[in-house]
Motif scaffolding. Structure first.
Motif, PDB file in Angstrom:
ATOM      1  N   ARG A 139      66.290  63.626  70.463  1.00 14.08           N
ATOM      2  CA  ARG A 139      66.284  62.652  71.558  1.00 14.08           C
ATOM      3  C   ARG A 139      67.690  62.107  71.819  1.00 14.08           C
ATOM      4  NH1 ARG A 139      62.191  59.103  73.639  1.00 14.08           N
ATOM      5  NH2 ARG A 139      63.219  57.189  74.273  1.00 14.08           N
ATOM      6  N   ASN A 140      68.399  61.834  70.746  1.00 16.94           N
ATOM      7  CA  ASN A 140      69.760  61.303  70.896  1.00 16.94           C
ATOM      8  C   ASN A 140      70.736  62.309  71.486  1.00 16.94           C
ATOM      9  OD1 ASN A 140      68.908  58.952  69.796  1.00 16.94           O
ATOM     10  ND2 ASN A 140      69.974  59.145  67.850  1.00 16.94           N
ATOM     11  N   VAL A 141      70.529  63.602  71.206  1.00 18.37           N
ATOM     12  CA  VAL A 141      71.533  64.577  71.651  1.00 18.37           C
ATOM     13  C   VAL A 141      71.156  65.245  72.978  1.00 18.37           C
ATOM     14  CG1 VAL A 141      72.314  65.050  69.302  1.00 18.37           C
ATOM     15  CG2 VAL A 141      70.607  66.544  70.350  1.00 18.37           C
ATOM     16  N   LEU A 142      70.019  64.870  73.566  1.00 20.42           N
ATOM     17  CA  LEU A 142      69.621  65.518  74.827  1.00 20.42           C
ATOM     18  C   LEU A 142      70.708  65.464  75.902  1.00 20.42           C
ATOM     19  CD1 LEU A 142      65.813  64.896  75.449  1.00 20.42           C
ATOM     20  CD2 LEU A 142      67.022  67.038  75.044  1.00 20.42           C
ATOM     21  N   PRO A 143      71.348  64.307  76.132  1.00 24.91           N
ATOM     22  CA  PRO A 143      72.416  64.285  77.138  1.00 24.91           C
ATOM     23  C   PRO A 143      73.551  65.248  76.794  1.00 24.91           C
ATOM     24  CG  PRO A 143      71.781  62.061  76.540  1.00 24.91           C
ATOM     25  CD  PRO A 143      71.090  62.971  75.583  1.00 24.91           C
ATOM     26  N   ALA A 144      73.928  65.289  75.517  1.00 26.52           N
ATOM     27  CA  ALA A 144      75.008  66.193  75.102  1.00 26.52           C
ATOM     28  C   ALA A 144      74.587  67.649  75.319  1.00 26.52           C
ATOM     29  CB  ALA A 144      75.359  65.956  73.639  1.00 26.52           C
ATOM     30  N   LEU A 145      73.332  67.955  75.019  1.00 31.51           N
ATOM     31  CA  LEU A 145      72.838  69.319  75.243  1.00 31.51           C
ATOM     32  C   LEU A 145      72.916  69.670  76.727  1.00 31.51           C
ATOM     33  CD1 LEU A 145      69.667  69.793  73.001  1.00 31.51           C
ATOM     34  CD2 LEU A 145      71.980  70.620  72.635  1.00 31.51           C
ATOM     35  N   GLY A 146      72.540  68.708  77.568  1.00 39.09           N
ATOM     36  CA  GLY A 146      72.595  68.935  79.013  1.00 39.09           C
ATOM     37  C   GLY A 146      74.010  69.240  79.461  1.00 39.09           C
ATOM     38  N   ASN A 147      74.962  68.478  78.946  1.00 41.50           N
ATOM     39  CA  ASN A 147      76.347  68.713  79.331  1.00 41.50           C
ATOM     40  C   ASN A 147      76.835  70.070  78.841  1.00 41.50           C
ATOM     41  OD1 ASN A 147      76.726  66.339  80.759  1.00 41.50           O
ATOM     42  ND2 ASN A 147      77.133  65.188  78.887  1.00 41.50           N
ATOM     43  N   ASP A 148      76.396  70.465  77.659  1.00 40.95           N
ATOM     44  CA  ASP A 148      76.788  71.785  77.161  1.00 40.95           C
ATOM     45  C   ASP A 148      76.151  72.896  77.990  1.00 40.95           C
ATOM     46  OD1 ASP A 148      78.657  71.353  75.249  1.00 40.95           O
ATOM     47  OD2 ASP A 148      77.211  70.959  73.654  1.00 40.95           O
ATOM     48  N   PHE A 149      74.964  72.609  78.506  1.00 45.15           N
ATOM     49  CA  PHE A 149      74.334  73.605  79.376  1.00 45.15           C
ATOM     50  C   PHE A 149      75.189  73.816  80.626  1.00 45.15           C
ATOM     51  CE2 PHE A 149      71.430  74.971  82.732  1.00 45.15           C
ATOM     52  CZ  PHE A 149      70.883  76.093  82.131  1.00 45.15           C
ATOM     53  N   ILE A 150      75.680  72.722  81.176  1.00 42.68           N
ATOM     54  CA  ILE A 150      76.543  72.826  82.354  1.00 42.68           C
ATOM     55  C   ILE A 150      77.823  73.585  82.010  1.00 42.68           C
ATOM     56  CG2 ILE A 150      77.951  71.485  83.966  1.00 42.68           C
ATOM     57  CD1 ILE A 150      75.763  69.341  83.850  1.00 42.68           C
ATOM     58  N   SER A 151      78.411  73.266  80.850  1.00 40.17           N
ATOM     59  CA  SER A 151      79.619  73.989  80.426  1.00 40.17           C
ATOM     60  C   SER A 151      79.333  75.477  80.318  1.00 40.17           C
ATOM     61  CB  SER A 151      80.096  73.488  79.064  1.00 40.17           C
ATOM     62  OG  SER A 151      80.444  72.156  79.156  1.00 40.17           O
ATOM     63  N   MET A 152      78.163  75.802  79.775  1.00 40.27           N
ATOM     64  CA  MET A 152      77.849  77.211  79.586  1.00 40.27           C
ATOM     65  C   MET A 152      77.684  77.915  80.927  1.00 40.27           C
ATOM     66  SD  MET A 152      74.762  79.043  77.628  1.00 40.27           S
ATOM     67  CE  MET A 152      75.230  79.506  75.994  1.00 40.27           C
ATOM     68  N   LEU A 153      77.077  77.204  81.864  1.00 38.17           N
ATOM     69  CA  LEU A 153      76.929  77.773  83.205  1.00 38.17           C
ATOM     70  C   LEU A 153      78.304  78.139  83.763  1.00 38.17           C
ATOM     71  CD1 LEU A 153      74.858  78.272  85.511  1.00 38.17           C
ATOM     72  CD2 LEU A 153      75.459  76.013  86.359  1.00 38.17           C
ATOM     73  N   LYS A 154      79.263  77.246  83.565  1.00 36.94           N
ATOM     74  CA  LYS A 154      80.609  77.520  84.059  1.00 36.94           C
ATOM     75  C   LYS A 154      81.264  78.650  83.261  1.00 36.94           C
ATOM     76  CE  LYS A 154      81.926  73.205  83.792  1.00 36.94           C
ATOM     77  NZ  LYS A 154      82.912  72.106  83.821  1.00 36.94           N
ATOM     78  N   ASP A 155      81.101  78.580  81.934  1.00 39.46           N
ATOM     79  CA  ASP A 155      81.743  79.604  81.096  1.00 39.46           C
ATOM     80  C   ASP A 155      81.116  80.982  81.293  1.00 39.46           C
ATOM     81  OD1 ASP A 155      83.639  77.988  80.075  1.00 39.46           O
ATOM     82  OD2 ASP A 155      82.485  77.381  78.320  1.00 39.46           O
ATOM     83  N   SER A 156      79.906  81.001  81.868  1.00 39.70           N
ATOM     84  CA  SER A 156      79.284  82.309  82.088  1.00 39.70           C
ATOM     85  C   SER A 156      80.127  83.136  83.058  1.00 39.70           C
ATOM     86  CB  SER A 156      77.857  82.148  82.613  1.00 39.70           C
ATOM     87  OG  SER A 156      77.883  81.748  83.968  1.00 39.70           O
ATOM     88  N   SER A 157      81.020  82.471  83.803  1.00 42.48           N
ATOM     89  CA  SER A 157      81.901  83.225  84.702  1.00 42.48           C
ATOM     90  C   SER A 157      82.814  84.162  83.909  1.00 42.48           C
ATOM     91  CB  SER A 157      82.735  82.271  85.556  1.00 42.48           C
ATOM     92  OG  SER A 157      83.711  81.644  84.771  1.00 42.48           O
ATOM     93  N   LEU A 158      83.057  83.808  82.644  1.00 44.64           N
ATOM     94  CA  LEU A 158      83.933  84.653  81.819  1.00 44.64           C
ATOM     95  C   LEU A 158      83.323  86.031  81.548  1.00 44.64           C
ATOM     96  CD1 LEU A 158      85.226  82.052  79.214  1.00 44.64           C
ATOM     97  CD2 LEU A 158      86.551  83.171  80.999  1.00 44.64           C
ATOM     98  N   VAL A 159      82.001  86.091  81.524  1.00 49.72           N
ATOM     99  CA  VAL A 159      81.388  87.392  81.203  1.00 49.72           C
ATOM    100  C   VAL A 159      81.544  88.375  82.362  1.00 49.72           C
ATOM    101  CG1 VAL A 159      79.734  86.342  79.622  1.00 49.72           C
ATOM    102  CG2 VAL A 159      79.043  86.848  81.977  1.00 49.72           C
ATOM    103  N   SER A 160      82.074  87.900  83.490  1.00 49.99           N
ATOM    104  CA  SER A 160      82.309  88.822  84.596  1.00 49.99           C
ATOM    105  C   SER A 160      83.291  89.925  84.191  1.00 49.99           C
ATOM    106  CB  SER A 160      82.838  88.077  85.818  1.00 49.99           C
ATOM    107  OG  SER A 160      84.112  87.551  85.544  1.00 49.99           O
ATOM    108  N   ILE A 161      84.114  89.652  83.160  1.00 48.92           N
ATOM    109  CA  ILE A 161      85.034  90.698  82.692  1.00 48.92           C
ATOM    110  C   ILE A 161      84.287  91.861  82.061  1.00 48.92           C
ATOM    111  CG2 ILE A 161      87.068  89.250  82.320  1.00 48.92           C
ATOM    112  CD1 ILE A 161      86.119  89.348  79.297  1.00 48.92           C
ATOM    113  N   LEU A 162      83.010  91.663  81.746  1.00 54.22           N
ATOM    114  CA  LEU A 162      82.205  92.775  81.228  1.00 54.22           C
ATOM    115  C   LEU A 162      81.484  93.495  82.368  1.00 54.22           C
ATOM    116  CD1 LEU A 162      80.575  91.131  78.069  1.00 54.22           C
ATOM    117  CD2 LEU A 162      82.636  92.530  78.191  1.00 54.22           C
ATOM    118  N   ALA A 163      81.786  93.120  83.606  1.00 48.55           N
ATOM    119  CA  ALA A 163      81.195  93.749  84.780  1.00 48.55           C
ATOM    120  C   ALA A 163      79.677  93.689  84.763  1.00 48.55           C
ATOM    121  CB  ALA A 163      81.672  95.198  84.910  1.00 48.55           C
ATOM    122  N   VAL A 164      79.124  92.490  84.569  1.00 47.49           N
ATOM    123  CA  VAL A 164      77.675  92.375  84.482  1.00 47.49           C
ATOM    124  C   VAL A 164      77.041  92.000  85.823  1.00 47.49           C
ATOM    125  CG1 VAL A 164      77.548  91.823  82.030  1.00 47.49           C
ATOM    126  CG2 VAL A 164      77.889  89.990  83.698  1.00 47.49           C
ATOM    127  N   GLY A 165      77.837  91.783  86.854  1.00 49.44           N
ATOM    128  CA  GLY A 165      77.274  91.497  88.173  1.00 49.44           C
ATOM    129  C   GLY A 165      76.823  90.064  88.365  1.00 49.44           C
TER     130      GLY A 165
END
Lengths: 299, 246
Positions: free
Chosen positions: A223-249
């Motif tokens: 319960r305490n870390v839910l906001p932090a998890l949410g923010n990390d989810f957003i970070s991951m969404l952004k960092d998913s752009s890095l996998v474009s170097i693997l040509a995943v579309g």
């Protein structure tokens, strides 16, 4: 009257805004132009402006419609990788605070290794070194089991080819491994934020360490870390752009390709940025709302 | 079955260089009420926590109901289920309702079914006088109410021994009495209780024995009448004069 109206309007907009709001300013009855979220007004103006450009300019519309085709890959990669990272992070976080020497050290090694390497390097490593090495290992194991007479000559272990593991899966593994280490620290901090008395009370009633964790500590910690998890989810969404170097579309990869062959760089990358912004801003809005609701129901 | 339900033999406990307990031995008879007093830092709480092994003694043996504690988790969990503990800061589970606070360990440790656990929980809440708060959450209760819930939570396990670690020290003065009244009731019912407290009035009224501790040592052990009227050690006299002045 005017001041009250301005305050109502201000707090209405403030309620919609995302960051950097001073709670003290909310209680002010006087309009304070310094505290007004001007950036939010600017954001809305930019949003309306770009929307009009996209809708009226054919080259923009075309770029946007092409790039949006990668959205499914971006979203499914992020969702899958995040789900795996949460499990990995929880297990590792529990390992970090365990008093068992092996689990503690294995968990710490993983976290320290991954946190010290840039994500881009890690993505290359997982996709092009770790996964092929695992496949080679599996082939050798299959061969050994065949020679030992356990499996047929052509078995699932020896037949596994590096090409059988699509780049998409490798990208998901890379993201999971990276974020697992970040989330481990989030979970560890969350667990350690629960007062020692909770564990003592649970253990004093005869609960095992595992039961106390499961029924008493983790429900409060998560319960305490839910906001932090949410923010990390957003970070991951952004960092998913890095996998474009693997040509995943994903959207970044599609935008890069489209820009390269149409020479419409502005249209491509502005559309790409808009897609990411729409997702991240609406997600952080949702997180704010959830956080606010949790604060209200705080027990 | 031994008459001594708790037996501590030559217990020492060191926190790093600091000796919190030095060769303390203590026996508690079934059904007796033992109150431990002493200045802060004298090792009273540490001694209490050695009984249910929230602190592991550095040296010495702990015997509970004729069984020597050997440090195995299995034995520890079994024995702890039989020892109720009430903490200074209540330590209720804030994410669970009052009722769930009291039923949880009954269900997962005592393996009682939901209905039985609930019935026992309601009995205990009745006993501590706050049955109407069953569906509240801990932070909706006053300190005194929370501590009474904590007592009910411990009692619901039907323990052989109740340990109280400064149960009224974190309470506002007007709430101390409601908690002490519940403890007096338990003492009258013949529960075995070991209590660390600064409430001398309670010690006088309820204790069969009072132990005075200082610097990790047991200085004196006697009946409340003797201790309060005629303490035999200088340190006890000094402590009592300081505390009773207030």
């Amino acid at each position: 009257m005017a001041a009250i109206q301005a305050e109502q309007q201000r707090s209405f907009i403030a309620g919609e805004s995302l960051e950097d709001l001073n709670p003290a300013a909310l209680s002010l009855k006087k309009f304070d132009w310094r505290e007004f979220p001007w950036w939010f007004v600017a954001l809305i103006i930019i949003a309306i402006g770009t929307l009009m450009v996209i809708l009226t300019s054919p080259s923009f519309t075309k770029a946007f419609n092409t790039i949006i085709g990668g959205l499914r890959v971006t979203i499914s990669a992020t969702l899958t990788a995040f789900a795996i990272a949460v499990v990995l992070g929880l297990v590792t976080g529990l390992g970090r605070i365990s008093n068992k020497v092996v689990s503690k050290n294995v968990a710490t090694l993983y976290v320290e290794l991954v946190r010290g390497v840039p994500m881009l390097v890690l993505i290359f490593f997982v996709a092009l070194v770790m996964v092929p090495a695992l496949v080679t290992g599996s082939n050798k194991l299959g061969l050994a089991l065949f020679e030992a007479g356990v499996l047929a000559e052509s078995n699932f272990l020896s037949n596994l080819s590096i090409r059988d593991i699509p780049m998409f899966s490798r990208a998901v593994i890379a993201l999971s491994v990276t974020y697992g280490a970040f989330l481990a620290e989030v979970f560890r901090a969350g667990i350690q934020s629960i007062s020692k008395g909770q564990m003592e009370a649970a253990r004093s009633q005869g609960m095992s360490y595992g039961q106390a964790m499961r029924y008493i500590i983790l429900p409060q910690a998560i319960r305490n870390v839910l906001p932090a998890l949410g923010n990390d989810f957003i970070s991951m969404l952004k960092d998913s752009s890095l996998v474009s170097i693997l040509a995943v579309g994903d959207i970044s990869q599609v935008a890069r390709l489209y820009a390269a062959h149409s020479f419409r760089f502005g249209e491509s990358y502005i559309s790409l940025a808009i897609l990411y912004l729409t997702m991240t801003l609406s997600l952080s809005l949702i997180i704010k709302i959830i956080e606010r609701r949790m604060a209200k129901n705080e027990r | 079955m031994s008459d001594n339900i708790i037996e501590l033999r030559h217990i020492s406990k060191n926190f790093g260089e600091i000796g919190a307990l030095r060769d303390v031995s203590l026996t508690v008879k079934r059904g007796s009420v033992v109150v431990i007093i002493g200045p802060s830092g004298s090792g009273k709480s540490t001694l209490l926590r050695c009984i249910n092994q929230l602190e592991t003694p550095t040296a010495g043996e702990v015997w509970i109901d004729g069984e020597k504690l050997d440090g195995s988790d299995e034995q520890l969990n079994k024995i702890r289920a039989d020892i109720g503990m009430v903490f200074q800061h209540f330590n209720l589970y804030p994410h669970l309702s009052v009722l769930e606070n009291i039923t949880l360990a009954q269900k997962i440790v005592r393996k009682r079914d939901k209905k039985e656990a609930r019935a026992i929980a309601m009995d205990m809440l009745e006993k501590v006088g706050i049955a109407e708060k069953a569906d509240s959450y801990p932070n909706q209760l006053s300190g005194g109410q929370q501590q009474r819930v904590a007592i009910a939570r411990a009692l619901a396990m039907q323990p052989k021994i109740m340990l109280f670690d400064e149960p009224t020290s974190a309470l506002d003065p007007e709430m101390i009495k409601e908690v002490l009244d519940v403890m007096l009731l338990l003492a009258e019912e013949g529960s075995t209780m070991v209590i660390v407290t600064h409430e001398m009035g309670f010690a006088r009224a309820a204790a069969d024995e009072v132990i005075f501790m200082d610097f990790g040592e047991m200085i004196e052990r006697t009946t409340p009448e003797l201790l309060f009227s005629n303490p035999s050690h200088e340190r006890t006299k000094l402590f009592l004069s300081q505390i009773l002045q207030k």
